[in-house]
Design a protein around this motif. Structure first.
Motif, PDB file in Angstrom:
ATOM      1  N   THR A  97       0.848  -1.180   0.000  1.00 18.38           N
ATOM      2  CA  THR A  97       0.000   0.000   0.000  1.00 18.38           C
ATOM      3  C   THR A  97       0.889   1.237   0.000  1.00 18.38           C
TER       4      THR A  97
ATOM      5  N   ARG B 199       0.823   5.127   0.807  1.00 20.98           N
ATOM      6  CA  ARG B 199       0.150   6.275   1.423  1.00 20.98           C
ATOM      7  C   ARG B 199       1.063   7.492   1.360  1.00 20.98           C
TER       8      ARG B 199
ATOM      9  N   TRP C 138      -3.687   7.837  -1.725  1.00 20.94           N
ATOM     10  CA  TRP C 138      -3.791   6.406  -1.403  1.00 20.94           C
ATOM     11  C   TRP C 138      -3.792   5.582  -2.683  1.00 20.94           C
TER      12      TRP C 138
ATOM     13  N   CYS D 181     -10.032   2.929   0.175  1.00 21.49           N
ATOM     14  CA  CYS D 181     -10.319   4.355   0.057  1.00 21.49           C
ATOM     15  C   CYS D 181     -11.625   4.680   0.777  1.00 21.49           C
TER      16      CYS D 181
END
Length: 335
Positions: free
Chosen positions: A235, A237, A247, A304
């Motif tokens: 992921t 960020r 994101w 999200c």
């Protein structure tokens, strides 16, 4: 776990009350999957008291099977949350010493029976961080799943404030991750746990922009170290401040890096559980869709949406996720 959060954006020193909800890494993933119509079960150890009963009832309310939760020990683990705003980051204080799960022992759960007909097993790096016994029990589960041919995924989920019992993540995690078919991490986990760094990337200087291509080397290094692994997800960020993040994610498999679209999330309601919501979405996608790209896109859209929901759980449905995934971010009233 029991989550006790200050109301609104209040600081710990201001609070004369806390909002009580339940959550935790693997439980959050189970709730996501149940919301998507997947048969999901959560296995843990909880005490025999009313708070634990309320926790089990909460999981059942969201469609999660709890029949193999074992009872014993003195208390449920707690974490306290202070939600940050703008330049002030959120804070978490753990109160997990002597919790029932920290004092679990190998052999307490019959993993052969529990995993006999399972289609997937997921664990997070938070569990082995709690205690040596929890780490040993998690390893027992992973090896049983491997023996039974059950796919295994993990979220590295490095939490420095939990590794307090004398072993480091770098000492404990390799044996566990060695049994995984899918590894999830973020821009820091691989570095903090295994010393694997993305080239030319500074997490403190993202200014909301994270270049996914810089993480391909992290994925390939993880797969070289753990040959069983077939897919690595990261992921991505980008933190503008506590209320505004970008994101996205990438998924490495079969020698290629898939990238998701990048969302700009403003006015974040609650980012806790964001990684778990991604993992729940990715597991669902890999079990449902025909290709990795669509699975990745579903997972990112699901996580999200999680940022708009208070609490640990991602309480969204497949149609809601697919609507965003297919480009509708209008937020128009559904009538």
């Amino acid at each position: 776990m029991l989550r006790l959060a200050t109301p609104g954006y209040g600081r710990f020193g201001q609070a004369d009350q806390f909002n009580a909800t339940f959550g935790g890494g693997e439980a959050n993933v189970a709730v996501s999957l149940a919301n998507y119509g997947i048969d999901a079960e959560f296995v843990t150890r909880l005490p025999e008291n009313d708070i634990a009963d309320a926790c089990i009832a909460d999981l059942r309310k969201h469609g999660v099977c709890t029949k193999n939760i074992i009872r014993g020990g003195e208390r449920i683990g707690i974490y306290f949350l202070e939600t940050g705003a703008v330049a002030r980051p959120s804070k978490v204080i753990y109160d997990r010493a002597h919790s029932s799960i920290s004092e679990i022992h190998p052999g307490m759960i019959d993993w052969e029976r529990v995993l006999k007909d399972a289609g997937w097993f997921h664990w997070t790096g938070i569990t082995p961080a709690i205690s040596q016994d929890a780490a040993d029990t998690c390893l027992e589960a992973v090896r049983t799943a491997n023996r039974l041919g059950v796919p295994v995924s993990c979220d590295l989920n490095y939490r420095k404030n939990l590794w307090k019992y004398g072993k480091s993540a770098g000492q404990t995690m390799p044996d566990l991750v060695d049994g995984c078919d899918l590894i999830l991490g973020n821009e820091e986990d691989a570095d903090k746990v295994f010393g694997i760094k993305p080239q030319g990337f500074d997490v403190e200087a993202t200014q909301g922009k994270v270049d996914a291509s810089k993480f391909e080397s992290v994925c390939t290094q993880l797969m070289m170290r753990f040959p069983r692994c077939r897919k690595v997800a990261l992921t991505l960020r980008g933190s503008v401040n506590a209320n505004i993040n970008t994101w996205g994610a990438c998924l490495y498999s079969e020698g290629s890096l898939k990238q998701s679209r990048r969302y700009e999330i403003t006015d974040i309601v609650d980012r806790v559980g964001g990684g778990d919501s991604f993992m729940g979405g990715l597991i669902y996608g890999l079990m449902t869709y025909e290709n990795d790209q669509k699975s990745l896109d579903f997972a990112v859209a699901a996580s999200c949406l999680k940022h708009t929901i208070y609490g640990d759980y991602n309480l969204v449905t497949v149609p809601e996720v697919e609507k965003l995934m297919n480009g509708d971010a209008s937020g128009r009233v559904s009538r």
